[in-house]
Design a protein around this motif. Sequence first.
Motif, PDB file in Angstrom:
ATOM      1  N   TYR A 191       4.369  27.389 -98.494  1.00  0.00           N
ATOM      2  CA  TYR A 191       3.928  26.014 -98.721  1.00  0.00           C
ATOM      3  C   TYR A 191       3.351  25.832-100.123  1.00  0.00           C
ATOM      4  O   TYR A 191       3.580  24.805-100.776  1.00  0.00           O
ATOM      5  CB  TYR A 191       2.896  25.606 -97.675  1.00  0.00           C
ATOM      6  CG  TYR A 191       3.486  25.341 -96.303  1.00  0.00           C
ATOM      7  CD1 TYR A 191       4.536  24.439 -96.135  1.00  0.00           C
ATOM      8  CD2 TYR A 191       3.006  25.995 -95.171  1.00  0.00           C
ATOM      9  CE1 TYR A 191       5.085  24.203 -94.882  1.00  0.00           C
ATOM     10  CE2 TYR A 191       3.551  25.764 -93.904  1.00  0.00           C
ATOM     11  CZ  TYR A 191       4.585  24.867 -93.773  1.00  0.00           C
ATOM     12  OH  TYR A 191       5.131  24.625 -92.543  1.00  0.00           O
ATOM     13  N   GLY A 242       4.841  23.398-103.029  1.00  0.00           N
ATOM     14  CA  GLY A 242       3.930  22.454-103.692  1.00  0.00           C
ATOM     15  C   GLY A 242       3.972  22.604-105.196  1.00  0.00           C
ATOM     16  O   GLY A 242       3.957  21.602-105.934  1.00  0.00           O
ATOM     17  N   ASN A 245       2.585  19.537 -99.159  1.00  0.00           N
ATOM     18  CA  ASN A 245       2.831  20.968 -98.910  1.00  0.00           C
ATOM     19  C   ASN A 245       1.584  21.817 -99.152  1.00  0.00           C
ATOM     20  O   ASN A 245       1.337  22.782 -98.413  1.00  0.00           O
ATOM     21  CB  ASN A 245       3.990  21.462 -99.787  1.00  0.00           C
ATOM     22  CG  ASN A 245       5.343  21.069 -99.212  1.00  0.00           C
ATOM     23  OD1 ASN A 245       5.843  21.704 -98.297  1.00  0.00           O
ATOM     24  ND2 ASN A 245       5.918  19.987 -99.732  1.00  0.00           N
ATOM     25  N   LYS A 301      -0.389  21.464 -96.013  1.00  0.00           N
ATOM     26  CA  LYS A 301       0.143  22.301 -94.922  1.00  0.00           C
ATOM     27  C   LYS A 301      -0.307  23.754 -95.092  1.00  0.00           C
ATOM     28  O   LYS A 301      -0.727  24.412 -94.127  1.00  0.00           O
ATOM     29  CB  LYS A 301       1.671  22.241 -94.901  1.00  0.00           C
ATOM     30  CG  LYS A 301       2.231  20.909 -94.414  1.00  0.00           C
ATOM     31  CD  LYS A 301       3.754  20.916 -94.477  1.00  0.00           C
ATOM     32  CE  LYS A 301       4.345  19.560 -94.076  1.00  0.00           C
ATOM     33  NZ  LYS A 301       5.819  19.561 -94.215  1.00  0.00           N
TER      34      LYS A 301
END
Length: 724
Positions: free
Chosen positions: A236, A240, A255, A258
């Motif tokens: 993640y 990102g 992201n 997350k």
Amino acid sequence: MRIIIKHICFLWIVLGTTCMFAQVYNESDDTEPRFTVRGSVIESDTRDPIPHVNIEVNGGAYTTTDFTGDFRIEVKKGDELVIRHKDFETVYYTILNNERITVKVESNEEETEYKQKKFSRRNPNQFKSLIDSAETYLKKDAKRSIEFIELAFIESSSVKENANTYEVLGDIYMFWKQYDLAVSNYRISDQNIKTNTVKLKLATAYKQNNNYQESIETYNEINKKELSNWQLVQLYEGIGDVYLLTQNYQLSIDNYQKGLTVAQKHLITPKITDLNSKIAQVYNVKGESQKAEGYFNRSMKLASTQNKKRAIEEKVKVADFQSANNNYSNEIALRQEALEDISDIENDSILDNESPLTSQKQNYKIGNAFALQNDYENAIPYLKKSIEEADSKEDLIVQKDATRKLSEIYRDAGQFDKALIAYQSYVGLMDKLYIKKEQELSQAARFSKNIVSTQNRILSLESDRALTESKFQLTTEEAKRQKLIIYSLIGGVLLLLITAFLMFKYIKQQRLANNLLALKSLRSQMNPHFIFNALNSVNSFIASNDERTANKYLTDFSLLMRAVLENSEEDFISLEKEIELLELYTKLEHFRFQDKFDYSITIDENINVQDFIIPPMLLQPYIENAVWHGLRYKKTKGRLEIEVTQTASDEIEIMITDDGIGREKSKVLKTMNQKKQKSKGMGNIKKRVSILNEMYKDKVDVFVDDFQDDEDVGTKVVVTLKKD
């Protein structure tokens, strides 16, 4: 108006000085004193001189070593000496003074000899040792690390080891910022064996090489369910990062969030700090400084609970954020705190000039922040301190920037003489930096060239090995065919043996099935025989008009029949059940012939009757014979005894004795009708015992003999049972 005039005057002075300084500098460059440097080139192991080595000054003089390995060449300080020869890699050396130079080189002969050996592994631990060595030198010496990788390729003997080698090679290129080569090697590793670890590294390499779409595709190909919690956070975070670089800020934040959720759930503290910091940076880029500040405060608080270096890093990031938002007072306070901590960590570890945590950079940025507030009095000491530290650490970039800023402050403060001196120093630093950058670019070009050359050698080595393995396969093909014939013959023999074994097993199973069928048949013959005799007894009671006795007899008989039918399908029953059947049957017979015999059943108290098993209805025919053919014809009242004793720990003996007329007299007294009918009871018993002993390895033994030497000799039956 005066201020404008002052600035114009200062500008003319600076321009004039700059031109003069540039002219002086160029002249000094041309008139740099030259001197002759002496040196020698020798082998590092044997210290033998190497003649005919090319010695060249970069863009200048040229000479070669003599037969003693010595050389002389005219140089000036700062020149780069290039030493070339066919038997070793090119050596580059920067002249610092006129001291004698000794160049020790390692010959490639040993390595070449090693590479020409057969592709066989003498030591099973050699491959692992080479990979470990490559990883050890990964961040220290790229050249040496890659040399170990080359040797590891020679030792590699499986797809898994190939994948591991390419992965480590990708790690080397990744660290030394050769991202395109890192991508190539991670892809080859992934083609050999697919692992999530390599997939994540490949996606990161794509990102660093600006292949953003390929990076996102690679991240999305990874099955998230197979990842560990740490890897899932990495995934993640990586996505990102890519979206941030492509300015897709909302997807970047999504992201990061997350990843932050996973990190918080599983208490992955370092990543919680990192992701809070990254979310803050995205919000700052978006212009949402309030949200950014909230996340930065959170990340700084979390970083303070970790090691001191991580806490300083976060303070510096937040200080940069405060600077970008013109909060100079907050920036100065954070950087001053960071400076105090930096002095502590510098005692334990060395910070290279590339690090944002160096004290010279922080002093420069504090001075710059004061200058932006027009607080020149506080700015100047920090800038001077920055210049001093940068000079001691040879950080020309910070020294140059701090010197220029100091010149601007002196100028704005109206101290033109100090501004001029600082500016002249700045120009000198610019020239030094230019020379240094040229050398760095030259070195980087050589490094890239060597890296590419090494990569080509590795690919060539892989091709050579594949070719060698193909030749080896061709030479062993004939041997394989011969082995195939031998193995086929062995296989045929084994097949015959297996077939014979299966046939033997089948015959054995068939025999067992036949035996079971025979036992069932014998048992089915025993039951009617027993029932017929019992019904004869009932018939005799009815014939004598003794209905009460007949009813009582029938009640006990029904109990006996139920037990017999329940056990009729079993090969063996417990001795306890068999004794219960015998007691019931003997009771019935005694009930009918009370005036003919008495009986007793004795069981040794040491015997556990549940531990022994016996074929059902095995003893009943012997008791029946004793009563019907022996005791019934005795003139006086007889005696029937059943005694169970233990003869060994795994063996018992059941003795049935009667003092009847005996077997010989019984045969004489048989009626004509009885003689016409063949006795099936005893015959069936013998057959059952024979089959059971064949199936269960002599489990039952039966012995029949006369009981005594009197007129009524009687009969003795001894049944021996063995425990499983």
